[in-house]
Scaffold this active site. Sequence first.
Site, PDB file in Angstrom:
ATOM      1  N   HIS A 128       0.958  -0.965   0.148  1.00  0.00           N
ATOM      2  CA  HIS A 128      -0.310  -0.156  -0.220  1.00  0.00           C
ATOM      3  C   HIS A 128       0.852   1.613   0.324  1.00  0.00           C
ATOM      4  CE1 HIS A 128      -0.079   0.505   5.023  1.00  0.00           C
ATOM      5  NE2 HIS A 128       0.284   0.788   4.305  1.00  0.00           N
ATOM      6  N   GLU A 142      -5.309   0.535   0.161  1.00  0.00           N
ATOM      7  CA  GLU A 142      -5.063  -1.404  -0.063  1.00  0.00           C
ATOM      8  C   GLU A 142      -4.941  -1.768  -0.802  1.00  0.00           C
ATOM      9  OE1 GLU A 142      -3.893  -2.015   2.766  1.00  0.00           O
ATOM     10  OE2 GLU A 142      -4.335  -0.982   5.050  1.00  0.00           O
TER      11      GLU A 142
HETATM   12  C1  GLP Z   1       1.219   3.822   7.433  1.00  0.00           C
HETATM   13  C2  GLP Z   1       1.338   5.060   6.806  1.00  0.00           C
HETATM   14  C3  GLP Z   1       1.971   4.509   5.236  1.00  0.00           C
HETATM   15  C4  GLP Z   1       3.154   3.810   5.022  1.00  0.00           C
HETATM   16  C5  GLP Z   1       3.447   3.035   5.573  1.00  0.00           C
HETATM   17  C6  GLP Z   1       4.534   2.137   6.365  1.00  0.00           C
HETATM   18  O1  GLP Z   1       0.493   2.285   7.029  1.00  0.00           O
HETATM   19  N1  GLP Z   1      -0.104   4.620   6.491  1.00  0.00           N
HETATM   20  O2  GLP Z   1       2.019   5.911   4.594  1.00  0.00           O
HETATM   21  O3  GLP Z   1       4.330   3.906   4.204  1.00  0.00           O
HETATM   22  O4  GLP Z   1       2.681   2.562   6.881  1.00  0.00           O
HETATM   23  O5  GLP Z   1       5.029   2.611   7.578  1.00  0.00           O
HETATM   24  P1  GLP Z   1       6.300   2.062   8.261  1.00  0.00           P
HETATM   25  O6  GLP Z   1       7.540   3.234   7.755  1.00  0.00           O
HETATM   26  O7  GLP Z   1       6.362   2.071   9.591  1.00  0.00           O
HETATM   27  O8  GLP Z   1       6.808   0.969   7.179  1.00  0.00           O
END
Ligand code: GLP
Length: 242
Positions: free
Chosen positions: A138, A143
Amino acid sequence: MRLVSANDYQQLSQLAADFILEKVKQAEKLTLGLATGSTPIGTYQLIIEDYQHNKTSYSHVTTFNLDEYVGIKPTDPNSYHYFMEQKLFKHLPITSEQIHIPNGLAVDLEEECRLYESRIKAHEGIDLQLLGIGSNGHIGFNEPGTTVNSRTHIVNLTEETRRSNARFFEALSEVPTQAITMGLGTIMDSKEILLLVSGKSKSKALFDLLEKKPDPSLPASILDSHPNVTIIADQDALQYVK
Ligand code: GLP
């Protein structure tokens, strides 16, 4: 899509910060799309350090965040408002008028989505959109299965996303079930995109993005048809990519 390979998270963060700061320093006016999650934290830290050393100006910068949970207050430590304030904005000379984050507490959420789109348009679109990626591919909170031309909308979060984001909450039951997110169409309208991918948990999604045909089951794969995308990935994320 251009792929830049970083040795580790530290180097990924440095490359990303340099990339963003070059635009901030060169542009007369800049609309930046920003992301939350753990991936951009190192980048934001280096942007803050640049400001502390160089007093870089942000008076010409406007920001639009990708997404926000529905139903949690901006003062809640798990809100993306709070995240952005703590991890970036409070350390930079940037006013609340320059910052835009969807309002997950709006009484009329559909209207909030429309307003968010019109605010982006009023700023003539996003010049550079920073993205992270979820383990299921995503982007923002788009999603798997999200339509390619979707605009800012309300989403029901998948169990996988709620579970991976539960690490920030006291319990899985406290993770919101909905969010407001820029749509894939909104993201694709950005003039330029910078995607950061770090860690083994993202390696399968990155492999699919780079090696397979675009598919709605992997929302990030839409980026393949964008003319100006740079991906910075560390070695853990690149483990399956030859
Ligand atoms: C969340 C955000 C996304 C982000 C994702 C990954 O779901 N809505 O924009 O890219 O987390 O997060 P992380 O960088 O903590 O793995």
